[in-house]
Design a protein around this motif. Structure first.
Motif, PDB file in Angstrom:
ATOM      1  N   CYS A  31       0.845  -1.195   0.000  1.00 38.61           N
ATOM      2  CA  CYS A  31       0.000   0.000   0.000  1.00 38.61           C
ATOM      3  C   CYS A  31       0.877   1.241   0.000  1.00 38.61           C
ATOM      4  O   CYS A  31       1.951   1.252   0.617  1.00 38.61           O
ATOM      5  N   CYS A  77      -3.033   0.442  -3.767  1.00 40.60           N
ATOM      6  CA  CYS A  77      -2.424  -0.822  -3.354  1.00 40.60           C
ATOM      7  C   CYS A  77      -2.200  -1.771  -4.523  1.00 40.60           C
ATOM      8  O   CYS A  77      -2.751  -1.594  -5.612  1.00 40.60           O
ATOM      9  N   ARG A  79       4.215  -1.128   3.249  1.00 44.16           N
ATOM     10  CA  ARG A  79       3.503   0.140   3.158  1.00 44.16           C
ATOM     11  C   ARG A  79       4.465   1.314   3.173  1.00 44.16           C
ATOM     12  O   ARG A  79       5.489   1.295   3.851  1.00 44.16           O
TER      13      ARG A  79
END
Length: 129
Positions: A76, A121, A104
């Motif tokens: 993400c 994502c 992330r």
């Protein structure tokens, strides 16, 4: 390459020169999602927690439309309008993933329409469940 759309997207809701997501070679690339109500074609502004929930629910709907789950997300990228809200956003974000969390990146960005959060994502689509 196959286009994936949010299942509740109003056909008249045009968001720009991009797809909600693109599926190719077993991977789903989800464009930046925000606190949008796809049925009314409007942004729904609120607290960082409220916008994070709506954003992740939009991602979840797109991911599930492609045949995957939130636990299939591998990466993400998150844009926060105010990085000082990180802890509050992160508490909501973490609740959407069980087991191994996706990789992330989180940055502070200037977001359109007064939004507080935008998330994109990459998802690995499972071959067999």
């Amino acid at each position: 390459m196959k286009k994936i759309v949010h299942p509740k997207r109003d056909e008249k809701f045009v968001t720009g020169a991009y797809s909600d997501a693109v599926l190719i070679d077993g991977f789903l690339f989800v464009s930046g999602q925000a606190a949008v109500d796809f049925e009314t074609s409007r942004f729904v502004l609120g607290t960082i927690e409220e916008e994070t929930v709506r954003t992740l629910e939009n991602i979840k709907a797109i991911v599930e439309a492609a045949g995957a789950t939130m636990n299939d997300i591998v990466k993400c990228t998150v844009h926060l309008a105010d990085i000082r809200e990180f802890d509050r956003y992160n508490e909501v974000y973490a609740s959407y993933f069980t087991g191994v969390k996706p990789a992330r990146t989180t940055v502070q960005s200037v977001l359109a329409e007064g939004l507080k959060v935008e998330i994109d994502c990459i998802v690995r689509i499972p071959t067999v469940r």
